[in-house]
Write an enzyme that holds these catalytic residues in place. Structure first.
Site, PDB file in Angstrom:
ATOM      1  CG  ASN A 207     -45.708  53.179 -17.957  1.00  0.00           C
ATOM      2  OD1 ASN A 207     -44.524  52.859 -18.011  1.00  0.00           O
ATOM      3  ND2 ASN A 207     -46.238  54.095 -18.763  1.00  0.00           N
ATOM      4  CB  ALA A 272     -41.678  55.653 -25.021  1.00  0.00           C
ATOM      5  CG  ASP A 276     -52.836  55.156 -24.562  1.00  0.00           C
ATOM      6  OD1 ASP A 276     -52.108  55.596 -25.480  1.00  0.00           O
ATOM      7  OD2 ASP A 276     -52.953  53.946 -24.302  1.00  0.00           O
ATOM      8  CG  ASP A 307     -50.996  56.913 -31.312  1.00  0.00           C
ATOM      9  OD1 ASP A 307     -49.754  56.825 -31.498  1.00  0.00           O
ATOM     10  OD2 ASP A 307     -51.743  55.929 -31.258  1.00  0.00           O
ATOM     11  CB  ILE A 308     -45.903  60.249 -30.190  1.00  0.00           C
ATOM     12  CG1 ILE A 308     -46.340  61.008 -28.937  1.00  0.00           C
ATOM     13  CG2 ILE A 308     -44.692  60.930 -30.819  1.00  0.00           C
ATOM     14  CD1 ILE A 308     -45.364  60.919 -27.768  1.00  0.00           C
ATOM     15  CG  PHE A 324     -41.311  48.126 -28.898  1.00  0.00           C
ATOM     16  CD1 PHE A 324     -40.487  48.649 -29.883  1.00  0.00           C
ATOM     17  CD2 PHE A 324     -40.817  47.107 -28.084  1.00  0.00           C
ATOM     18  CE1 PHE A 324     -39.202  48.169 -30.063  1.00  0.00           C
ATOM     19  CE2 PHE A 324     -39.532  46.622 -28.250  1.00  0.00           C
ATOM     20  CZ  PHE A 324     -38.719  47.141 -29.234  1.00  0.00           C
ATOM     21  CE  LYS A 342     -50.537  52.863 -31.557  1.00  0.00           C
ATOM     22  NZ  LYS A 342     -50.182  53.754 -30.472  1.00  0.00           N
TER      23      LYS A 342
HETATM   24  O1  PMT Z   1     -38.690  50.160 -20.483  1.00  0.00           O
HETATM   25  P1  PMT Z   1     -38.674  48.690 -20.121  1.00  0.00           P
HETATM   26  O2  PMT Z   1     -38.859  48.465 -18.644  1.00  0.00           O
HETATM   27  O3  PMT Z   1     -37.491  47.996 -20.690  1.00  0.00           O
HETATM   28  O4  PMT Z   1     -39.975  48.025 -20.792  1.00  0.00           O
HETATM   29  C1  PMT Z   1     -40.034  47.926 -22.182  1.00  0.00           C
HETATM   30  C2  PMT Z   1     -41.497  48.015 -22.677  1.00  0.00           C
HETATM   31  C3  PMT Z   1     -42.295  46.827 -22.145  1.00  0.00           C
HETATM   32  C4  PMT Z   1     -42.146  49.320 -22.238  1.00  0.00           C
HETATM   33  C5  PMT Z   1     -41.400  47.976 -24.253  1.00  0.00           C
HETATM   34  O5  PMT Z   1     -40.759  46.806 -24.670  1.00  0.00           O
HETATM   35  C6  PMT Z   1     -42.783  48.040 -24.892  1.00  0.00           C
HETATM   36  O6  PMT Z   1     -43.459  47.046 -25.088  1.00  0.00           O
HETATM   37  N1  PMT Z   1     -43.216  49.283 -25.270  1.00  0.00           N
HETATM   38  C7  PMT Z   1     -44.535  49.569 -25.757  1.00  0.00           C
HETATM   39  C8  PMT Z   1     -45.416  49.938 -24.598  1.00  0.00           C
HETATM   40  C9  PMT Z   1     -46.904  50.006 -24.951  1.00  0.00           C
HETATM   41  O7  PMT Z   1     -47.718  49.440 -24.363  1.00  0.00           O
HETATM   42  O8  PMT Z   1     -47.164  50.697 -25.949  1.00  0.00           O
HETATM   43  P2  PMT Z   1     -48.700  50.910 -26.504  1.00  0.00           P
HETATM   44  O9  PMT Z   1     -49.288  49.614 -26.877  1.00  0.00           O
HETATM   45  O10 PMT Z   1     -49.419  51.766 -25.566  1.00  0.00           O
HETATM   46  O11 PMT Z   1     -48.365  51.732 -27.780  1.00  0.00           O
HETATM   47  C10 PMT Z   1     -47.947  51.163 -29.001  1.00  0.00           C
HETATM   48  C11 PMT Z   1     -46.902  52.046 -29.629  1.00  0.00           C
HETATM   49  O12 PMT Z   1     -47.403  53.386 -29.785  1.00  0.00           O
HETATM   50  C12 PMT Z   1     -45.611  52.164 -28.863  1.00  0.00           C
HETATM   51  O13 PMT Z   1     -44.559  52.204 -29.798  1.00  0.00           O
HETATM   52  C13 PMT Z   1     -45.736  53.504 -28.141  1.00  0.00           C
HETATM   53  O14 PMT Z   1     -44.457  54.106 -27.949  1.00  0.00           O
HETATM   54  C14 PMT Z   1     -46.583  54.321 -29.100  1.00  0.00           C
HETATM   55  N2  PMT Z   1     -47.482  55.297 -28.457  1.00  0.00           N
HETATM   56  C15 PMT Z   1     -48.458  54.885 -27.605  1.00  0.00           C
HETATM   57  C16 PMT Z   1     -49.327  55.811 -27.061  1.00  0.00           C
HETATM   58  C17 PMT Z   1     -49.163  57.160 -27.378  1.00  0.00           C
HETATM   59  N3  PMT Z   1     -49.977  58.079 -26.864  1.00  0.00           N
HETATM   60  N4  PMT Z   1     -48.193  57.544 -28.223  1.00  0.00           N
HETATM   61  C18 PMT Z   1     -47.350  56.638 -28.754  1.00  0.00           C
HETATM   62  O15 PMT Z   1     -46.450  56.986 -29.520  1.00  0.00           O
END
Ligand code: PMT
Length: 402
Positions: A207, A272, A276, A307-308, A324, A342
């Site tokens: 991404n 991060a 997924d 999902d970490i 985030f 979460k």
């Molecule tokens: O790196 P940049 O270019 O500065 O951009 C920053 C950002 C937009 C990536 C950041 O600000 C942000 O929003 N990060 C979350 C990205 C996201 O979409 O996360 P998610 O909705 O897929 O997941 C939610 C949370 O679970 C996040 O904290 C993610 O790190 C965590 N996660 C998600 C999936 C997974 N398999 N394991 C995880 O730990």
């Protein structure tokens, strides 16, 4: 309120007319202010004005015997608790990035060990020029603080980003730079960037996450005295000073690095963008279309990644966990659902529908979503400022729990 010694380095831009107001704001906050001018700065604001408002002699020459007699330039660089460069022109940023010391201000900047805060001001095209971008990136990586620039009508007639931050905003940033090392004794684990899930020998699913948000959190935490472990997906950014960086590529590698560092961490911030799903299998060689039937498509089988964040939240301990969520619609409701699912202590909802926020931008638009239902919406800020607000909340949470 911290009462610091502020060395104000003024360069030659039209925004220098705001410097008298900045001096007043800094003096009102209880700081001592001394000014140093580049050769061009005196054309935009008079040394006499700055001297009258600061109550201190103003320096503008590197080798003037009279000026050196009052306080020599190295003593001035040592005197400062913080150096504020305002306005910072494109030329001055370039000279800073390359470590030049060709006149008084650049020499002071090279000689000082104090933190440096710059307030850029220039034409929008100069600000957006890749040369300026690279120079700013380099300075950020060295720990230089930025405030602004802001968008609006510019003195040159163009409209866009390039206006120097208002004096009040610069004075606020000085307070943050001078803040005491409030996270000393704490270990922060930060994830940043996107993961890259290989499909074959040359292709991968990934991404647009650049790592900027997570690196900003890591930099700010280190500045506040924390030990920081930064688990980073592929990113071209330089490691912030004092930060221990662990480079990973895939979600599985990120999970492993996170759980290795977790026992040390009192605070976990997961910015991060973790994939997924990953390809069910990684082809050893490049997949060739010639190996497929003519006109045939290619169906990929994907399997779920762990999902970490959810796993970290389920791991027993007293740590504070921040997640985030990048959302493009129903931002707050989607973030609330994610927070419940979460189970973290705070979720940062990131509105990625805007072009100036989210992936690979220098600014961000976020809201803090709390488990009790409260939501705090922040204005558009630099990622460094978002990181500072976030860590303010984390510190408060830690204090309440202690
Ligand atoms: O790196 P940049 O270019 O500065 O951009 C920053 C950002 C937009 C990536 C950041 O600000 C942000 O929003 N990060 C979350 C990205 C996201 O979409 O996360 P998610 O909705 O897929 O997941 C939610 C949370 O679970 C996040 O904290 C993610 O790190 C965590 N996660 C998600 C999936 C997974 N398999 N394991 C995880 O730990």
């Amino acid at each position: 309120m911290s009462q610091g010694r502020v060395l104000l380095a003024v360069s030659g831009g039209i925004a220098a007319y705001k410097i008298p107001d900045l001096i007043r704001a800094l003096k009102r906050a209880g700081h001592s202010v001394r000014c140093a001018l580049t050769p061009a700065a005196g054309r935009f604001v008079t040394p006499l004005t700055l001297q009258t408002l600061s109550g201190e002699a103003v320096r503008s020459e590197l080798f003037d015997p009279a000026e050196e007699g009052q306080i020599d330039h190295v003593a001035l660089a040592d005197w400062a608790d913080v150096v504020v460069v305002a306005p910072a022109t494109a030329h001055l940023l370039a000279r800073m990035a390359h470590g030049l010391a060709d006149e008084l201000v650049t020499t002071l900047l090279l000689a000082t060990r104090a933190p440096v805060l710059v307030a850029p001001a220039m034409n929008v095209n100069m600000w957006e020029n890749p040369a300026t971008r690279e120079n700013c990136e380099r300075l950020r990586a060295r720990g230089v603080w930025f405030v602004g620039p802001e968008s609006g009508l510019l003195a040159c007639g163009w409209e866009g980003e390039g206006r120097m931050a208002e004096p009040a905003a610069i004075a606020d940033a000085v307070e943050r730079v001078l803040a005491p090392p409030s996270l000393r004794g704490e270990t922060l684990l930060v994830t940043a960037g996107g993961t890259r899930e290989p499909l074959d020998a040359v292709r991968a699913l990934t991404n647009r996450s650049s790592g900027k948000m997570g690196f900003a959190v890591a930099r700010e935490a280190a500045r506040r005295g924390a030990e920081v472990v930064l688990v980073a997906g592929p990113s071209a950014l330089e490691t912030p000073p004092g930060v221990e960086r662990v480079d990973v590529e895939t979600a599985l590698e990120m999970r492993e690095a996170v759980f290795r560092a977790l026992p040390r961490a009192g605070v976990v911030v997961m910015t991060a963008a973790v994939a997924d799903f990953r390809p069910a299998q990684r082809e050893q060689h490049k997949i060739k279309k010639e190996d497929l039937a003519e006109d045939a498509g290619l169906t990929l089988e994907l399997v779920r990644n762990p999902d970490i964040l959810a796993e970290v939240c389920r791991t027993p301990g007293t740590r504070t966990v921040v997640g985030f969520a990048a959302e493009s619609r129903d931002v707050i409701e989607a973030a609330r659902r994610k927070l419940r699912r979460k189970g973290c202590d705070l979720l940062v909802a990131n509105d990625v529908s805007r072009t100036d926020a989210g992936f690979d931008t220098d600014t961000n638009a976020v809201s803090f979503v709390w488990p009790g239902g409260d939501v705090e919406e922040l204005p558009l800020l630099s990622k460094a400022q978002v990181a500072a607000h976030l860590l303010d909340r984390v510190e408060k949470l830690r204090e309440e729990r202690a």
